[in-house]
Scaffold this motif. Structure first.
Motif, mmCIF file in Angstrom:
data_model
loop_
_atom_site.group_PDB
_atom_site.id
_atom_site.type_symbol
_atom_site.label_atom_id
_atom_site.label_comp_id
_atom_site.label_asym_id
_atom_site.label_seq_id
_atom_site.Cartn_x
_atom_site.Cartn_y
_atom_site.Cartn_z
ATOM 1 N N ARG A 237 38.050 7.228 16.740
ATOM 2 C CA ARG A 237 37.811 8.123 17.877
ATOM 3 C C ARG A 237 36.303 8.367 18.014
ATOM 4 N NH1 ARG A 237 41.451 11.430 20.263
ATOM 5 N NH2 ARG A 237 40.632 13.126 21.567
ATOM 6 N N PRO A 243 40.316 15.859 18.701
ATOM 7 C CA PRO A 243 41.637 15.877 19.358
ATOM 8 C C PRO A 243 42.075 17.310 19.662
ATOM 9 C CG PRO A 243 41.902 15.543 17.011
ATOM 10 C CD PRO A 243 40.428 15.492 17.279
ATOM 11 N N GLU A 247 47.578 16.665 21.286
ATOM 12 C CA GLU A 247 47.470 15.326 20.712
ATOM 13 C C GLU A 247 47.806 15.338 19.232
ATOM 14 O OE1 GLU A 247 44.249 11.651 20.211
ATOM 15 O OE2 GLU A 247 43.654 13.509 21.219
#
Length: 261
Positions: A237, A243, A247
């Motif tokens: 990521r 996140p 998520e």
């Protein structure tokens, strides 16, 4: 009388004697019963982990490491004339015969429960100096396992619920006391009430015939596997883009599917 000589054990003992002898291994020569007791505990846990992995190869290796500690402690004791490995093995043989009178004697036992009765009676006869039900339970045991053993012993005095409904109701009561402690803000009382709650959960596990130590160990293992799954999913990521809760919840559900939990 010493047990029959076994060339495999003889070889192990000769290796240990050489390691401990003058000119042997400096590390091995420096060890004492106290200095390696922590490693003995680690080896026990590694045996348990190998069992959980259902790996015969790993179990064979870890049992060898555990046997090493039995022989090492026996070697150190033998050096000062306290006892030898043969004494350990002979004592164990005698104990197994004494505690299985339904096999080696005239007693009868048609169930596992009757076997336990013989075993406990034999222990009491062997250890008349023990006055308390709790004598013989090591204080070094993990807290969950020690709590479960204490409860099992206390049950012999009738200090127990008839079924699992007792501890289930008690859990709700203890949780309310935790909340009261939180409202009061006293750290010592909070710790005590959380301890009482955990102790009651162990009691529920015992009534459900669940080993609390193994149950928590399994839960911790599943938690680790799921977090590692999420770690891997987030590894690539872009930085600065954490996140969101939705998520993470989605990844958590996926981790449960991926890890079989």
């Amino acid at each position: 009388m010493n047990p029959s000589s076994d060339p495999v054990i003889d070889r192990l003992q000769s290796i240990l004697a050489r390691l401990r002898a003058p000119g042997g291994c400096p590390w091995d020569r420096a060890q004492t019963h106290q200095s390696i007791k922590g490693q003995l505990l680690e080896e026990c846990y590694e045996v348990l982990e190998a069992i959980d992995r259902n790996s015969p190869q790993d179990l064979q290796e870890e049992l060898g490491d555990l046997l090493l500690h039995v022989l090492f402690h026996s070697q150190m004791a033998g050096e000062r004339g306290a006892f030898s490995f043969n004494d350990v093995a002979e004592g164990l043989s005698d104990k197994l015969i004494r505690r299985h009178p339904h096999v080696f004697g005239d007693a009868s036992a048609k169930s596992a429960e009757e076997v336990i009765i013989h075993w406990e009676r034999s222990k009491r006869e062997e250890k008349p100096e023990r006055k308390s039900l709790f004598d013989g339970i090591p204080r070094e045991l993990p807290a969950l396992l020690r709590a479960q053993k204490y409860q099992s012993k206390a049950a012999k005095l009738g200090l127990d619920w008839n079924d699992a409904e007792g501890p289930r109701a008690k859990i709700a009561e203890e949780l309310a006391e935790v909340n009261d402690a939180l409202a009061g803000g006293d750290p010592k009382r909070i710790e005590e009430e959380v301890g009482d709650l955990l102790f009651t959960v162990v009691n529920l596990a015992r009534h459900l015939h669940v080993n609390a130590e193994c149950a928590l160990g399994g839960a911790a293992g599943r938690f680790r596997a799921r977090v590692e799954f999420i770690e891997e999913a987030l590894r690539h990521r872009p930085p600065g883009n954490p996140p969101g809760l939705a998520e993470l919840e989605l990844l958590w559900e996926r981790s449960k599917e991926a890890t079989g939990g």
